[in-house]
Design a protein around this motif. Structure first.
Motif, PDB file in Angstrom:
ATOM      1  N   SER A 199      23.120  -3.660  -7.433  1.00  0.00           N
ATOM      2  CA  SER A 199      21.811  -4.114  -6.953  1.00  0.00           C
ATOM      3  C   SER A 199      20.779  -2.995  -7.050  1.00  0.00           C
ATOM      4  CB  SER A 199      21.910  -4.631  -5.516  1.00  0.00           C
ATOM      5  OG  SER A 199      22.117  -3.579  -4.608  1.00  0.00           O
ATOM      6  N   PHE A 249      19.348  -2.740 -10.641  1.00  0.00           N
ATOM      7  CA  PHE A 249      18.332  -3.724 -10.976  1.00  0.00           C
ATOM      8  C   PHE A 249      16.979  -3.395 -10.343  1.00  0.00           C
ATOM      9  CE2 PHE A 249      16.467  -8.055 -10.279  1.00  0.00           C
ATOM     10  CZ  PHE A 249      16.189  -8.317 -11.611  1.00  0.00           C
ATOM     11  N   TYR A 302      14.899  -9.885  -5.402  1.00  0.00           N
ATOM     12  CA  TYR A 302      16.107 -10.703  -5.428  1.00  0.00           C
ATOM     13  C   TYR A 302      15.849 -12.120  -4.948  1.00  0.00           C
ATOM     14  CZ  TYR A 302      19.398  -7.312  -7.114  1.00  0.00           C
ATOM     15  OH  TYR A 302      20.077  -6.446  -7.932  1.00  0.00           O
TER      16      TYR A 302
END
Length: 70
Positions: free
Chosen positions: A36, A39, A52
């Motif tokens: 995560s 990204f 997200y």
């Protein structure tokens, strides 16, 4: 071909729901993962939650489009 489209739509729906729920709740287990952070980079947690959440909504919309096309 229909089965493959349904499987892909289900994967998009599950991934999108996971991303959306994690983004809305700020789940620690999700945002502490290395993937995560890859990204979202070094953004603050609030920015990562927004990214997200938007990604989750887009994945869910893609899944609905695939379900409708079958």
């Amino acid at each position: 071909m229909k089965v493959a489209t349904l499987i892909l739509a289900a994967i998009f729906a599950v991934g999108g729901a996971t991303s959306l729920i994690a983004g809305l709740t700020g789940a620690r287990w999700f945002f502490s993962a290395a993937a995560s952070r890859t990204f979202t980079g070094r953004r603050h947690r609030i920015a990562a939650r927004v990214v997200y959440s938007v990604a989750g909504v887009l994945l869910i919309l893609a899944a609905l489009q695939l379900f409708a096309s079958v």
